[in-house]
Write an enzyme that holds these catalytic residues in place. Sequence first.
Site, short mmCIF file in Angstrom:
data_model
loop_
_atom_site.label_atom_id
_atom_site.label_comp_id
_atom_site.label_asym_id
_atom_site.label_seq_id
_atom_site.Cartn_x
_atom_site.Cartn_y
_atom_site.Cartn_z
N SER A 135 42.38 44.98 41.12
CA SER A 135 43.19 43.92 41.73
C SER A 135 42.51 42.59 41.41
O SER A 135 41.98 41.91 42.26
CB SER A 135 43.31 44.12 43.24
OG SER A 135 42.07 43.96 43.88
N HIS A 168 44.23 50.54 44.87
CA HIS A 168 43.11 51.47 44.72
C HIS A 168 43.48 52.90 45.08
O HIS A 168 42.62 53.78 45.07
CB HIS A 168 41.91 51.01 45.55
CG HIS A 168 41.30 49.74 45.06
ND1 HIS A 168 40.31 49.06 45.76
CD2 HIS A 168 41.53 49.01 43.94
CE1 HIS A 168 39.96 47.97 45.08
NE2 HIS A 168 40.69 47.91 43.99
N GLN A 185 44.51 46.95 50.88
CA GLN A 185 43.61 47.62 49.94
C GLN A 185 42.38 48.25 50.59
O GLN A 185 41.97 49.35 50.22
CB GLN A 185 43.19 46.60 48.89
CG GLN A 185 42.30 47.10 47.79
CD GLN A 185 42.01 45.99 46.77
OE1 GLN A 185 42.85 45.67 45.95
NE2 GLN A 185 40.83 45.41 46.84
N GLU A 186 41.77 47.55 51.55
CA GLU A 186 40.48 48.02 52.06
C GLU A 186 40.34 47.88 53.57
O GLU A 186 40.56 46.81 54.12
CB GLU A 186 39.33 47.22 51.40
CG GLU A 186 39.43 47.24 49.89
CD GLU A 186 38.36 46.40 49.19
OE1 GLU A 186 37.35 46.03 49.84
OE2 GLU A 186 38.55 46.11 48.01
N GLU A 188 37.29 53.52 45.59
CA GLU A 188 36.01 53.07 46.13
C GLU A 188 35.41 54.09 47.09
O GLU A 188 34.51 53.77 47.87
CB GLU A 188 36.17 51.71 46.79
CG GLU A 188 36.57 50.64 45.76
CD GLU A 188 36.56 49.22 46.29
OE1 GLU A 188 36.42 49.03 47.51
OE2 GLU A 188 36.69 48.30 45.47
N ASP A 227 40.17 43.93 53.77
CA ASP A 227 40.55 43.19 52.56
C ASP A 227 41.94 43.66 52.17
O ASP A 227 42.09 44.60 51.39
CB ASP A 227 39.56 43.44 51.41
CG ASP A 227 40.01 42.72 50.13
OD1 ASP A 227 40.98 41.95 50.20
OD2 ASP A 227 39.38 42.94 49.08
N GLU A 251 39.33 39.37 54.46
CA GLU A 251 39.27 38.85 53.08
C GLU A 251 40.66 38.88 52.46
O GLU A 251 41.39 39.87 52.63
CB GLU A 251 38.31 39.75 52.28
CG GLU A 251 38.26 39.50 50.79
CD GLU A 251 37.40 40.56 50.08
OE1 GLU A 251 36.50 41.15 50.73
OE2 GLU A 251 37.65 40.81 48.88
N ASP A 310 38.49 35.84 47.99
CA ASP A 310 38.08 36.58 46.79
C ASP A 310 38.93 36.09 45.60
O ASP A 310 38.50 35.25 44.82
CB ASP A 310 38.24 38.08 47.05
CG ASP A 310 38.07 38.95 45.82
OD1 ASP A 310 37.62 38.45 44.78
OD2 ASP A 310 38.39 40.17 45.90
N LYS A 356 31.43 37.98 43.03
CA LYS A 356 31.46 39.06 42.03
C LYS A 356 30.98 38.48 40.71
O LYS A 356 31.62 37.58 40.14
CB LYS A 356 32.88 39.57 41.86
CG LYS A 356 33.45 40.31 43.08
CD LYS A 356 34.94 40.49 42.93
CE LYS A 356 35.52 41.52 43.90
NZ LYS A 356 37.00 41.45 43.93
N HIS A 413 30.75 44.60 44.80
CA HIS A 413 31.02 45.46 43.65
C HIS A 413 32.43 45.21 43.14
O HIS A 413 33.15 44.36 43.66
CB HIS A 413 30.90 46.94 44.09
CG HIS A 413 31.96 47.35 45.08
ND1 HIS A 413 32.28 48.65 45.34
CD2 HIS A 413 32.77 46.61 45.89
CE1 HIS A 413 33.24 48.71 46.24
NE2 HIS A 413 33.54 47.50 46.59
N ARG A 414 32.88 45.98 42.15
CA ARG A 414 34.27 46.03 41.73
C ARG A 414 34.78 47.45 41.97
O ARG A 414 33.99 48.38 42.14
CB ARG A 414 34.44 45.70 40.24
CG ARG A 414 33.98 44.31 39.82
CD ARG A 414 34.57 43.17 40.61
NE ARG A 414 36.00 43.09 40.70
CZ ARG A 414 36.75 42.13 40.15
NH1 ARG A 414 36.20 41.19 39.42
NH2 ARG A 414 38.06 42.09 40.35
N SER A 415 36.10 47.61 41.92
CA SER A 415 36.64 48.96 42.14
C SER A 415 36.27 49.90 40.98
O SER A 415 36.12 51.10 41.18
CB SER A 415 38.14 48.90 42.35
OG SER A 415 38.77 48.17 41.33
N LYS A 457 29.27 44.18 49.96
CA LYS A 457 30.43 45.07 50.03
C LYS A 457 30.35 45.98 48.83
O LYS A 457 30.42 45.52 47.69
CB LYS A 457 31.69 44.20 50.01
CG LYS A 457 32.96 44.93 49.71
CD LYS A 457 34.16 44.03 49.94
CE LYS A 457 35.04 44.02 48.71
NZ LYS A 457 36.42 43.62 48.96
P1 PGA Z 1 38.84 44.96 42.54
O1 PGA Z 1 38.87 45.06 44.13
O2 PGA Z 1 37.45 45.21 42.09
O3 PGA Z 1 39.82 46.01 42.12
O4 PGA Z 1 39.30 43.56 42.21
C1 PGA Z 1 37.84 44.60 44.93
C2 PGA Z 1 38.30 43.50 45.85
O5 PGA Z 1 39.48 43.08 45.83
O6 PGA Z 1 37.49 42.99 46.61
ZN ZN Z 2 38.95 41.51 47.50
#
Ligand code: PGA
Ligand code: ZN
Length: 424
Positions: A40, A153, A161-162, A203, A240, A284, A311, A336, A364-366, A387
């Site tokens: 994402s 994800h 997403q999270e 994740e 998030d 987030e 983000d 990131k 991190h990243r996904s 995170k």
């Molecule tokens: P991504 O997701 O690594 O797929 O961008 C992580 C996030 O959105 O924080």
């Molecule tokens: Zn994010």
Amino acid sequence: KIAQVYAMEILDSRGNPTVRVFVGLDDGTLAQASVPSGASTGEHEALELRDGDKARFGGKGVARAVANVMDVIAPALLGRDPSRQAEIDQDMRALDGTPDKSKLGANAMLGVSMAVARAAAQVAGLPLFAYLGGPGACRLPVPMMNVINGGKHADNSIDFQEFMLVPHGAPSFREALRYGAETYHALKGVLSHRGLSTAVGDEGGFAPDLDSNEAACELIVEAIQAAGLKPGEQVAIALDPAASSFAGNGGYDLSKSGGGHKTSAQMTDLYAQWIRSYPIVSLEDGLAEDDWAGFTAHTAALGDKVQIVGDDIFVTNTAFIRRGIAERCANAVLIKLNQIGTVTETIEAIDLCREAGWRYVVSHRSGETEDSFIADFAVAMGGGQIKTGAPCRGERVAKYNRLLEIEHELGRAAVYASAYRLNT
Ligand code: PGA
Ligand code: ZN
């Protein structure tokens, strides 16, 4: 002095190609680093160079980025002192010459940048966190552990997403990780008890089909209690939604869960309700990356209750963070390395957060690898938050395990950022 720089195409945790870089010095030192990859992604992230050759990895190969390391970057770095990180990063940017690193690829450049830092740390005889953070680097971050995955994800019915655990009430990082792991296992029990899937997403969090996004919060609170821990006080929740990924029709389409269409203001109202009902300490990307005015209103409404993290809207880029500070769009930034593409520019983004009194969360990243660079980086930068996914899947756990090592290595000097009350 740098004697060799070379790169390989390896696989990330989703089975997609990514870049690994090796930097060798004339004294025999050899360091390596691997680059993560998002799903994402923010629209304004530095460019991740992919081959687009459908005959290899569905077009996702990184052979061109690897060739750029070997043919363009390596010759320019031979004979250089790896401790001159800022100069090396600047020279790579000059070689690339584009604002978004699209010529050489941010994946090529970041791999070199991280491997150079590691080589320099080895020469200095220091662990990476101490090399990058100096002798004062002793603060272990509070982890944000993503235990329910949705959005891009996972193939389930959750738009957001999270859903993360924040074990901020633990006395040490080690204990925080235990709180997180025990809650994760309790959550597995809660899900299977209800006949819900316990398969995991990108994740490492569970990815069940739920009737609503909100049900994820209820399940997490139940799991914290089932683990014998106190919701809020010991283990809080961070969200998030990654709202850029469901923005549409001038608003937000909660189509995975069947939650209908909402305006920016209605999304903020929804979060306000959740914040009253659940122990949420951080939010987030509650809105989309281009909804700057929405973010200002959102932060005015919620920013005194929870940490508002940007983000996709900031993409670890000082130009966007500066605008966000001026417009009061958030009060924290997700950091990131691969969104901006060099270690130096990432540190510049963090310096800007510090100046503004904003918090920052190293992330991190996904799509990840077993590289644990961000664990050292989070301790070095001292922001007190990281995170890096669920306490499950090797590429996630590699970071947590490295933090355990760092805490052990620091011994009595280690400070867990638990005093850092996320919601005060
Ligand atoms: P991504 O997701 O690594 O797929 O961008 C992580 C996030 O959105 O924080
Ligand atoms: Zn994010």
